[in-house]
Design a protein around this motif. Structure first.
Motif: not given
Length: 529
Positions: A258-281
């Motif tokens: 969970p912690k590692q996945l959330q960190k990666t999710i934050m990186q993707i949100m930072n790079d592609i903020p309009d990508y909706s599927d990463i918020h569902f992940l």
């Protein structure tokens, strides 16, 4: 799996900075890897009775495709991938690759630019009988190289300097030279004698040039932690999201912790903020961690971006409605998972009861001669909507009440109520709701217009203009019966103001539609709001 009590940071679920398909140090390293293989292949073609063994060609293609599609990785992870024996790679290829990266690190921006441009110039030359092309422009590798080159050309000098600085951090955080040392002389001799490809084209490195001097000369010695984060392209993010979401739903143990996945999710949100599927992940990850606030914020962020995307696309109304239904269903599932049964009732059963009450009032209005019971039913529905804070449903009920008032002869009261509610409907309603809301408003204006004179004509002309918007929205969703009613009302208005040409046009359109969709006029006039 890590414990559910772990403290994760969900405060950065919304980010504003981003750049789709950034050029990263990992991508530069991939270009260098492709470049050195291509040069070896060209060298092999120039030698007599010398070809590259199929196993090396096959494994290079598989590995190159993996490096293009996978998320950015640290240099030490890349070294491990290249040397752990999973892929059959020429040791001279790896040696030249290491020397090329060191050349970029030591010789600065010019070496970085040359790595990319020379790859295009040397490997993607025009096809001819005497000079075959190593990489075609339309191949996977050709498309990747051309895209990197195009993105590099768009960078300003400051951005190129930043890219070089991040490359140096990327290179130094790995294990420079370890791969070179692991390639023993015996292994080199064995592999090269088997393949028959000499070590060629290795870039020379002047010993007097030191990385520290390059940093000092360019004033780049200070570190910036933001550059150490990998940057994600859209395709990489989509692949990662699909894989992790699938694992979370069918085999949670194989997903990232969970912690590692959330960190990666934050990186993707930072790079592609309009990508909706990463918020569902992120929503799925928070659900398995029993983190309600994070799950709720992630679901709302996903829904917000999905709505923006479908509203700006050409999806039909059915696709849009499906997205709305899935959003409500996911929200209900979330509350069920956390044991919020009252909220689940609020989300589903309360709206269903309200819709049933509204439908009952429609039936009564169409087939009953008396309205006392109808108004009472709608007032009860309005109380329910306000009790559960269903603001839009409350507005819908009030529109129905205004419609009943209009049929009862209380046109002024109906007009006041519609004026109060219409802004909410126009701001948040569907095309159908906006059209029928504006149509009801127009009917109320007609019913309250002055009995005669210029003022009456002005009101009717204004109503005719408003009906154009009504027809446009009804046309979007194919509401033929509603459209027929609108043409009928507009024809009557044009007749009253003396615009015979416009009246005839509306009457002709009404006749065409009525022929295609026969409707009993008496039933049509009793259509509810």
């Amino acid at each position: 799996m890590e414990g559910s009590g772990e403290n994760l940071d969900f405060s950065r679920l919304i980010n504003v900075r981003g750049n789709v398909d950034n050029i990263t140090p990992h991508k530069i390293a991939v270009v260098a890897f492709i470049r050195e293989y291509g040069l070896l292949k060209i060298e092999a073609k120039t030698m007599i009775n010398c070809t590259m063994a199929p196993k090396y060609r096959k494994d290079f293609c598989i590995l190159a495709l993996k490096l293009i599609q996978c998320p950015d990785m640290d240099f030490k992870d890349l070294e491990t991938l290249l040397t752990d024996g999973r892929y059959n790679l020429l040791s001279v290829h790896l040696e030249n690759f290491c020397v090329r990266l060191k050349n970029i690190h030591v010789n600065g921006i010019s070496a970085l630019m040359d790595c990319v441009t020379s790859t295009i110039d040397k490997l993607m030359i025009e096809q001819s009988e005497t000079n075959p092309c190593t990489i075609t422009r339309c191949s996977v590798l050709g498309f990747y190289l051309r895209r990197i080159m195009l993105q590099l050309d768009k960078l300003t000098f400051v951005q190129v300097v930043s890219l070089y600085k991040s490359f140096c951090v990327y290179y130094q955080k790995g294990r420079p030279g370890l791969m070179m040392r692991s390639l023993s002389k015996e292994r080199l001799n064995h592999m090269e004698s088997t393949v028959g490809v000499p070590c060629t084209g290795s870039p020379s490195l002047p010993e007097e040039t030191k990385p520290q001097e390059v940093f000092t000369r360019m004033n780049l010695i200070e570190r910036d932690n933001s550059l150490e984060e990998c940057q994600w392209s859209r395709k990489q993010a989509e692949l990662f999201t699909a894989q992790q979401a699938n694992l979370l739903q069918i085999n949670e143990r194989k997903a990232l912790p969970p912690k590692q996945l959330q960190k990666t999710i934050m990186q993707i949100m930072n790079d592609i903020p309009d990508y909706s599927d990463i918020h569902f992940l992120s929503f799925l990850n928070c659900m398995r961690m029993k983190e309600f606030c994070g799950a709720q914020d992630s679901l709302y962020n996903c829904f917000d971006r999905t709505v923006f995307n479908i509203c700006s696309s050409t999806n039909n109304m059915n696709d849009k409605n499906k997205n709305f239904r899935y959003a409500a269903l996911n929200r209900a599932a979330m509350h069920t998972q956390f044991g919020h049964l009252y909220v689940c009732f609020y989300l589903h059963f309360a709206p269903l009861r309200l819709q049933a009450m509204i439908l009952m009032s429609q039936v009564q209005l169409s087939y009953s001669a008396t309205q006392s019971t109808n108004v009472l039913l709608l007032n009860e529905a309005l109380s329910w909507a306000k009790k559960f804070h269903l603001h839009y449903l409350a507005a819908t009920v009030e529109m129905h009440i205004a419609n009943v008032q209009l049929h009862m002869g209380c046109a002024k009261n109906a007009l006041l109520l519609v004026r109060k509610v219409l802004p909410l409907v126009m701001a948040h309603g569907s095309a159908y709701d906006m059209a029928r809301g504006l149509l009801l408003y127009t009917k109320c204006r007609i019913a309250t217009a002055p009995p005669s004179g210029e003022a009456r004509i002005q009101v009717f002309q204004s109503c005719c203009e408003a009906l154009e918007s009504v027809k446009e929205n009804f046309c979007k969703i194919g509401a033929q019966v509603r459209l027929l009613q609108t043409w009928y009302i507009q024809a009557q208005l044009y007749n009253d103001v003396g615009n015979i040409a416009a009246r005839n046009q509306c009457a002709w359109m009404y006749r065409q539609l009525e022929t295609q969709n026969p409707v009993d006029l008496s039933n049509m006039l009793h259509i509810m709001y």
